[in-house]
Motif scaffolding. Structure first.
Motif, mmCIF file in Angstrom:
data_model
loop_
_atom_site.group_PDB
_atom_site.id
_atom_site.type_symbol
_atom_site.label_atom_id
_atom_site.label_comp_id
_atom_site.label_asym_id
_atom_site.label_seq_id
_atom_site.Cartn_x
_atom_site.Cartn_y
_atom_site.Cartn_z
ATOM 1 N N ARG A 135 0.832 -1.199 0.000
ATOM 2 C CA ARG A 135 0.000 0.000 0.000
ATOM 3 C C ARG A 135 0.866 1.247 0.000
ATOM 4 O O ARG A 135 1.946 1.277 0.585
ATOM 5 C CB ARG A 135 -0.887 -0.023 1.246
ATOM 6 C CG ARG A 135 -1.638 1.263 1.516
ATOM 7 C CD ARG A 135 -2.455 1.111 2.788
ATOM 8 N NE ARG A 135 -2.613 2.388 3.457
ATOM 9 C CZ ARG A 135 -2.734 2.533 4.768
ATOM 10 N NH1 ARG A 135 -2.671 1.487 5.557
ATOM 11 N NH2 ARG A 135 -2.892 3.727 5.296
ATOM 12 N N ALA A 136 0.379 2.279 -0.674
ATOM 13 C CA ALA A 136 1.008 3.605 -0.618
ATOM 14 C C ALA A 136 -0.088 4.640 -0.834
ATOM 15 O O ALA A 136 -0.716 4.665 -1.890
ATOM 16 C CB ALA A 136 2.092 3.740 -1.667
ATOM 17 N N GLN B 161 10.010 1.031 -17.607
ATOM 18 C CA GLN B 161 9.096 -0.085 -17.394
ATOM 19 C C GLN B 161 9.215 -0.638 -15.978
ATOM 20 O O GLN B 161 8.202 -1.010 -15.360
ATOM 21 C CB GLN B 161 9.357 -1.194 -18.413
ATOM 22 C CG GLN B 161 8.266 -2.253 -18.451
ATOM 23 C CD GLN B 161 6.886 -1.665 -18.736
ATOM 24 O OE1 GLN B 161 6.704 -0.947 -19.721
ATOM 25 N NE2 GLN B 161 5.933 -1.931 -17.861
ATOM 26 N N ASP B 162 10.431 -0.688 -15.437
ATOM 27 C CA ASP B 162 10.613 -1.132 -14.051
ATOM 28 C C ASP B 162 9.856 -0.214 -13.092
ATOM 29 O O ASP B 162 9.191 -0.678 -12.150
ATOM 30 C CB ASP B 162 12.096 -1.135 -13.676
ATOM 31 C CG ASP B 162 12.907 -2.168 -14.432
ATOM 32 O OD1 ASP B 162 12.370 -3.248 -14.717
ATOM 33 O OD2 ASP B 162 14.087 -1.885 -14.734
ATOM 34 N N LEU B 163 9.960 1.092 -13.319
ATOM 35 C CA LEU B 163 9.280 2.061 -12.457
ATOM 36 C C LEU B 163 7.768 1.907 -12.550
ATOM 37 O O LEU B 163 7.051 1.931 -11.535
ATOM 38 C CB LEU B 163 9.693 3.482 -12.838
ATOM 39 C CG LEU B 163 11.163 3.853 -12.593
ATOM 40 C CD1 LEU B 163 11.491 5.187 -13.269
ATOM 41 C CD2 LEU B 163 11.468 3.931 -11.104
ATOM 42 N N LEU B 164 7.274 1.742 -13.781
ATOM 43 C CA LEU B 164 5.835 1.578 -13.964
ATOM 44 C C LEU B 164 5.349 0.287 -13.309
ATOM 45 O O LEU B 164 4.269 0.252 -12.697
ATOM 46 C CB LEU B 164 5.491 1.581 -15.459
ATOM 47 C CG LEU B 164 5.670 2.922 -16.179
ATOM 48 C CD1 LEU B 164 5.504 2.739 -17.683
ATOM 49 C CD2 LEU B 164 4.672 3.955 -15.658
ATOM 50 N N ASN B 165 6.135 -0.778 -13.422
ATOM 51 C CA ASN B 165 5.760 -2.046 -12.792
ATOM 52 C C ASN B 165 5.726 -1.916 -11.273
ATOM 53 O O ASN B 165 4.857 -2.507 -10.612
ATOM 54 C CB ASN B 165 6.735 -3.155 -13.195
ATOM 55 C CG ASN B 165 6.546 -3.599 -14.636
ATOM 56 O OD1 ASN B 165 5.498 -3.373 -15.244
ATOM 57 N ND2 ASN B 165 7.559 -4.234 -15.197
ATOM 58 N N PHE B 166 6.661 -1.149 -10.730
ATOM 59 C CA PHE B 166 6.679 -0.931 -9.285
ATOM 60 C C PHE B 166 5.373 -0.282 -8.834
ATOM 61 O O PHE B 166 4.754 -0.709 -7.847
ATOM 62 C CB PHE B 166 7.873 -0.052 -8.921
ATOM 63 C CG PHE B 166 8.056 0.177 -7.445
ATOM 64 C CD1 PHE B 166 8.683 -0.768 -6.652
ATOM 65 C CD2 PHE B 166 7.607 1.350 -6.846
ATOM 66 C CE1 PHE B 166 8.863 -0.560 -5.285
ATOM 67 C CE2 PHE B 166 7.772 1.572 -5.485
ATOM 68 C CZ PHE B 166 8.397 0.611 -4.706
ATOM 69 N N LYS C 54 -0.821 -2.798 -4.486
ATOM 70 C CA LYS C 54 -2.225 -3.244 -4.492
ATOM 71 C C LYS C 54 -3.176 -2.107 -4.162
ATOM 72 O O LYS C 54 -4.191 -1.907 -4.842
ATOM 73 C CB LYS C 54 -2.410 -4.400 -3.503
ATOM 74 C CG LYS C 54 -3.810 -5.002 -3.563
ATOM 75 C CD LYS C 54 -3.912 -6.293 -2.798
ATOM 76 C CE LYS C 54 -5.305 -6.895 -2.966
ATOM 77 N NZ LYS C 54 -5.459 -8.185 -2.246
ATOM 78 N N HIS C 55 -2.880 -1.358 -3.094
ATOM 79 C CA HIS C 55 -3.691 -0.191 -2.742
ATOM 80 C C HIS C 55 -2.971 1.041 -3.312
ATOM 81 O O HIS C 55 -1.994 1.526 -2.747
ATOM 82 C CB HIS C 55 -3.870 -0.087 -1.227
ATOM 83 C CG HIS C 55 -4.779 -1.137 -0.675
ATOM 84 N ND1 HIS C 55 -6.130 -0.943 -0.491
ATOM 85 C CD2 HIS C 55 -4.530 -2.413 -0.301
ATOM 86 C CE1 HIS C 55 -6.678 -2.048 -0.006
ATOM 87 N NE2 HIS C 55 -5.712 -2.958 0.120
#
Length: 479
Positions: free
Chosen positions: A214-215, A432-437, A442-443
């Motif tokens: 969550r963030a 893409q790594d940043l977007l995947n992160f 989940k939240h």
């Protein structure tokens, strides 16, 4: 709650972010040094040659300094923070706590003073305030120290804040930080995530970061927010091919690399090349020279923290191999030995690979190698990391392929050496790594602040984030 940014918002250096929980209490996330043109810009804008080192914000409210990792652009201003009167705790992961005093000592010797007593005083303060924290464990910070008669004892409990480090995969000990803030509703705690620097997927030695559950607010880096790295297999093949071509004429290959992270990853890859090469091949005869006492110390720390290595690296260890300590590897310690090696390589007709700091060629032993070998057409320079604007590394990278020149130590050095760039070996996550992160949170956050990137990278990343998280407020703050 409010967040002030004291660096790494108009560029990629000087990371320093201050989170205010209220008017009287704040925590500081990183306290880094400006480098290259970003240091010059801060000097010009503030009319102060020491601005990139200064602490021009309120230290009295800071209840804790939280360190994401120990690269100099994230920790280089800590001595000045201590000099400004900060006496509170400094939280870091266990590995970062081991590395940080080494980094600060070197930074003081190189850029501030050779006064042994002054350096030891600073290191003593640092060690007294440094608190190692294991990954994944919450740590409570009691920030409520305001005398208010209408606050009950039970309400005070809910005002205690919590922090947690999670692996970021950038360098040994690197972390992103989760901070839970108490609110007037005890059931809900606002959670902020500061990414620090996130590692690239499939990098050697360390596992890629896993996104938090969550963030509510996310502060995320964007160094490569507009770029994609090559796949690891491609960059490994390219590194091998470039080196093999470069040494085919018995030339010297120079790789400017940061002492922490990049050097160890390169050694890991080179050991693989040597291990898989057939007997009698050039790989069995190339000398690998790491010319940096700092890098040697950090490599030892990497070996000490083998439990943090990824599954692939653990498997190599089980085979009885030592990817960071192999037969053809030579480390250079003293400055006199360093000067002797430069002269020795200039006279001989045998290939060698030299890995030396600094990663952006802005100082350190790599400068002597560049001064000697950039005019040599048989030499090659391989850049494997980001080169910030205004650094000699960026100038060599930009002008070298055109047969230009670079200024080193006040001298104009012609560039005849081959210049190569393999961006895939960056320790930073790509777009893409940043977007995947972000996608794997989940939240999802309601607010995302993009920091630590050039304007083009931040803008491109913001556009992609707008498509990925359309309900989030996306900001590109400035200092």
């Amino acid at each position: 709650m409010r967040i002030l940014h004291h660096g790494a918002v108009n560029g990629v250096t000087g990371s320093c972010h201050q989170l205010y929980m209220n008017d009287y209490n704040s925590v500081l996330i990183d306290c880094g040094l400006f480098q290259g043109s970003e240091a010059a810009a801060n000097n010009k804008n503030n009319g102060n040659n020491q601005h990139q080192l200064s602490i021009d914000f309120n230290v009295r409210t800071i209840k804790a300094l939280i360190i994401t990792h120990c690269h100099i652009d994230h920790v280089g201003r800590i001595p000045y923070l201590l000099a400004a009167g900060y006496t509170g705790p400094i939280y870091a992961t266990q590995a970062t706590a081991e590395l940080l005093p080494l980094v600060i000592e070197d930074a003081l010797k190189v850029g501030v003073t050779r006064d042994h007593k002054l350096i030891q005083t600073c290191l003593s303060l640092l060690n007294n305030q440094l608190i190692p924290v294991p990954y994944h464990q919450w740590r409570t910070i009691d920030v409520l120290q305001i005398p208010q008669e209408d606050i009950s004892e039970s309400e005070i409990c809910y005002q205690r804040q919590k922090i947690r480090f999670c692996p970021a995969g950038h360098i040994l000990g690197s972390a992103y930080v989760e901070i839970e803030l108490a609110t007037d509703k005890p059931i809900h705690r606002h959670r902020l995530v500061f990414s620090g620097d996130l590692g690239a997927s499939y990098s050697p030695l360390l596992s890629a970061p896993r996104a938090p559950y969550r963030a509510d607010t996310l502060i995320i880096e964007s160094t490569y927010g507009d770029k994609r790295h090559e796949h690891r297999n491609q960059r490994r093949q390219k590194l091998q091919a470039v080196i093999e071509h470069a040494v085919s004429d018995n030339g010297v290959v120079l790789i400017p690399a940061f002492s922490i992270g990049r050097t160890q990853e390169l050694l890991y890859e080179i050991e693989q090349f040597i291990h898989t090469a057939p007997e009698g091949s050039l790989w069995k005869n190339i000398e690998i020279i790491v010319d940096s006492p700092m890098a040697a110390n950090f490599t030892t720390k990497y070996r000490d923290f083998k439990e943090l290595w990824d599954q692939e690296a653990q498997g190599i260890l089980k085979q009885g191999r030592h990817p960071l300590n192999f037969e053809q590897l030579h480390t250079i310690d003293s400055h006199q030995d360093h000067l002797s090696v430069v002269k020795y390589l200039a006279k001989r007709n045998k290939p060698a690979i030299v890995i030396a700091a600094s990663g952006m060629c802005s100082g350190g032993r790599i400068v002597n190698y560049l001064t000697e070998f950039l005019p040599d057409s048989k030499a090659d320079v391989i850049f494997v990391g980001y080169q910030a604007k205004g650094t000699p590394g960026r100038d060599i990278q930009k002008h070298g392929p055109k047969g230009g020149y670079v200024e080193l130590n006040g001298k104009r050095i012609s560039i005849n050496a081959g210049i190569h760039t393999i961006s895939g070996y960056s320790a930073h996550a790509d777009q893409q790594d940043l977007l995947n992160f972000v996608k794997n949170i989940k939240h999802q956050p309601s607010e995302i602040r993009i920091v630590h990137g050039d304007e083009g990278a931040k803008a491109a990343f913001a556009e992609k984030l707008g498509e990925l998280v359309p309900d989030a407020r996306i900001l590109r703050p400035s200092e």
